[in-house]
Design an enzyme around this catalytic site. Sequence first.
Site, PDB file in Angstrom:
ATOM      1  N   ASP A  35       4.659  39.035  31.299  1.00  0.00           N
ATOM      2  CA  ASP A  35       3.554  38.738  32.225  1.00  0.00           C
ATOM      3  C   ASP A  35       3.577  37.292  32.688  1.00  0.00           C
ATOM      4  O   ASP A  35       3.499  37.010  33.888  1.00  0.00           O
ATOM      5  CB  ASP A  35       2.203  39.121  31.625  1.00  0.00           C
ATOM      6  CG  ASP A  35       1.867  38.409  30.325  1.00  0.00           C
ATOM      7  OD1 ASP A  35       2.787  37.849  29.678  1.00  0.00           O
ATOM      8  OD2 ASP A  35       0.684  38.428  29.931  1.00  0.00           O
ATOM      9  N   GLY A 119      -6.913  39.903  15.568  1.00  0.00           N
ATOM     10  CA  GLY A 119      -5.628  39.435  15.064  1.00  0.00           C
ATOM     11  C   GLY A 119      -4.578  40.509  14.973  1.00  0.00           C
ATOM     12  O   GLY A 119      -3.516  40.295  14.400  1.00  0.00           O
ATOM     13  N   LEU A 122      -4.430  43.373  19.849  1.00  0.00           N
ATOM     14  CA  LEU A 122      -5.107  44.322  20.724  1.00  0.00           C
ATOM     15  C   LEU A 122      -6.024  43.623  21.729  1.00  0.00           C
ATOM     16  O   LEU A 122      -6.891  44.242  22.331  1.00  0.00           O
ATOM     17  CB  LEU A 122      -5.908  45.331  19.895  1.00  0.00           C
ATOM     18  CG  LEU A 122      -5.085  46.144  18.888  1.00  0.00           C
ATOM     19  CD1 LEU A 122      -5.979  47.106  18.114  1.00  0.00           C
ATOM     20  CD2 LEU A 122      -3.979  46.919  19.599  1.00  0.00           C
ATOM     21  N   SER A 124      -8.419  41.192  21.536  1.00  0.00           N
ATOM     22  CA  SER A 124      -9.845  41.002  21.292  1.00  0.00           C
ATOM     23  C   SER A 124     -10.377  39.795  22.053  1.00  0.00           C
ATOM     24  O   SER A 124     -11.531  39.794  22.498  1.00  0.00           O
ATOM     25  CB  SER A 124     -10.109  40.839  19.793  1.00  0.00           C
ATOM     26  OG  SER A 124      -9.350  39.768  19.250  1.00  0.00           O
ATOM     27  N   ASP A 168      -3.335  40.964  29.774  1.00  0.00           N
ATOM     28  CA  ASP A 168      -4.457  41.394  28.942  1.00  0.00           C
ATOM     29  C   ASP A 168      -5.734  41.499  29.756  1.00  0.00           C
ATOM     30  O   ASP A 168      -6.490  42.471  29.648  1.00  0.00           O
ATOM     31  CB  ASP A 168      -4.663  40.415  27.785  1.00  0.00           C
ATOM     32  CG  ASP A 168      -3.507  40.421  26.801  1.00  0.00           C
ATOM     33  OD1 ASP A 168      -2.608  41.269  26.944  1.00  0.00           O
ATOM     34  OD2 ASP A 168      -3.516  39.569  25.891  1.00  0.00           O
TER      35      ASP A 168
END
Length: 381
Positions: A35, A119, A122, A124, A168
Site C-alpha cells: 500500500d 496487536g 487486524l 484496531s 487499512d
Amino acid sequence: MIQEISSKYFSLFEKTPEVKVQAPGRINIIGEHTDYNLGFVLPAAINKYTFFAIGKNGAKTATIYSADYDESRKLDINIPKVKSSGWMKYMESMMIGLQEEGYKIGGFNLVFGGNIPIGAGLSSSAALTCGLYYALSELFDLGISKEKIAKMAQASEHRVGLNCGLMDQYAVTFSKKDHCLFLDCRNLKYKFFPAVLDGYTIVLLDTCITHELTDSGYNDRRNDVESVVELVKKKYPEVQSARDLTKEILGTLSDQIDPIKLKRAHFVINENTRVINTCEALSENDLVSMGKNMNQSHHGLSKMYEVSCKELDFLADFAHKDKNVLGARMMGGGFGGCTINIVKKGYEEEFISKASQAYKTAFNIVLKSYQVDLGKGLGRV
C-alpha cells in the site's frame, strides 16, 4: 456489545449518547506492504468492531472512557502536540488533525470499546481513528467525506510515528459485507470482488506476539524500498514509486543496489502480481489458486521482505502441510500478530486444536484463534 458501550455511557454521563458508530477490523487476503508502495491490496472488513457512543458536553474538553482498558481520561480538544502514549496518543493526534484541517468541534463525552484483538494485525488503530473521526463528523455536523476521513486517519497514524499507507483506512471505511475490496493505492480507485468461500472458513491464528509497529522494522522496510526507487529514478525518471518497478529495470541496475534492498523491491513486484492473480481467481471462484498465492505471499514476506518471525513462520508452515487448508500466510505489518488461514468448513475446530498443541509444544505459548466472517464497513449503528 454496542448495548454495553451505550449502557456504560449512560452510567458515566447520566444521558444517552447522541451518536453511535461502529468501525470494523480488517483482514487482508493478499497484498502486504504494497500500500505505501502505491501498489495493489485486497483487504476486507470483518465482523469484529470498535464501537463508539458519543455526545456533546458543552465544555472545551472531552471526557473519554476506554472500555477495553477500563480507563478514563480528560482531553484538551485544542491539544498542541502529541504527548501521551497508548490509546491516548491517537486521541491527541486526531484533535491536532481536526485543527489542521480547519474543523471546529466542541467538548464531548465518549465511550469506546470493542472486540477487535489489539496487536494482532487486524487494524484496531485504523478502526479507532476512522471511527472517531466519523463519530465527531456526525455529532458536530462537520460533513467530512469518507475519503477525507480515511486520509485524516492515516495522517493521525503518521503523527504518532507509523508511516502507514491507506489500505487499512480504506478497508475500514468502504468495505462491503461478503466482499473483498481491491484498492489501487496510487489513484485510490477501488472495486469489490465477491468472496464466495464455498465450503471454507477464514481462521485467524494469533501468535500472541504483540507488535508495536512504530518500534519495529516497518519504517525501515519502507525506507529500503524508497531508496531503491530514488536510485532507479536517476536512470528511469518515469519510475515514481515501487509500483513502477519491473524485474527488467532492476536487472539493469542490480550491481548498483544493495542486495538486501534489491530483495525488498523484488518482493513488492511479486506481491502486486499476486494481488492481480488473486482477483482473477476470485472472479472465477478458483479458491485453490487463491490459496497458492497466499502461500507464496508468506514465503516472500518471510524470506524476501523479512517482516515475519519464527512464531508466524511456524504457524504458516504448519498450515501449509495440512491438506484441509487451502492457503495460509502472515497478515499485517509483521513481527507478530496473526496468520490468516482458509480452512475447510467443518475442520476448523480440529485445525485449531492441532495448531494450538503444536504451538504450545514449540513455544510454550497458548495460541489464540478467531473464526471471522467478512463484515460491513464504517457507519452509524
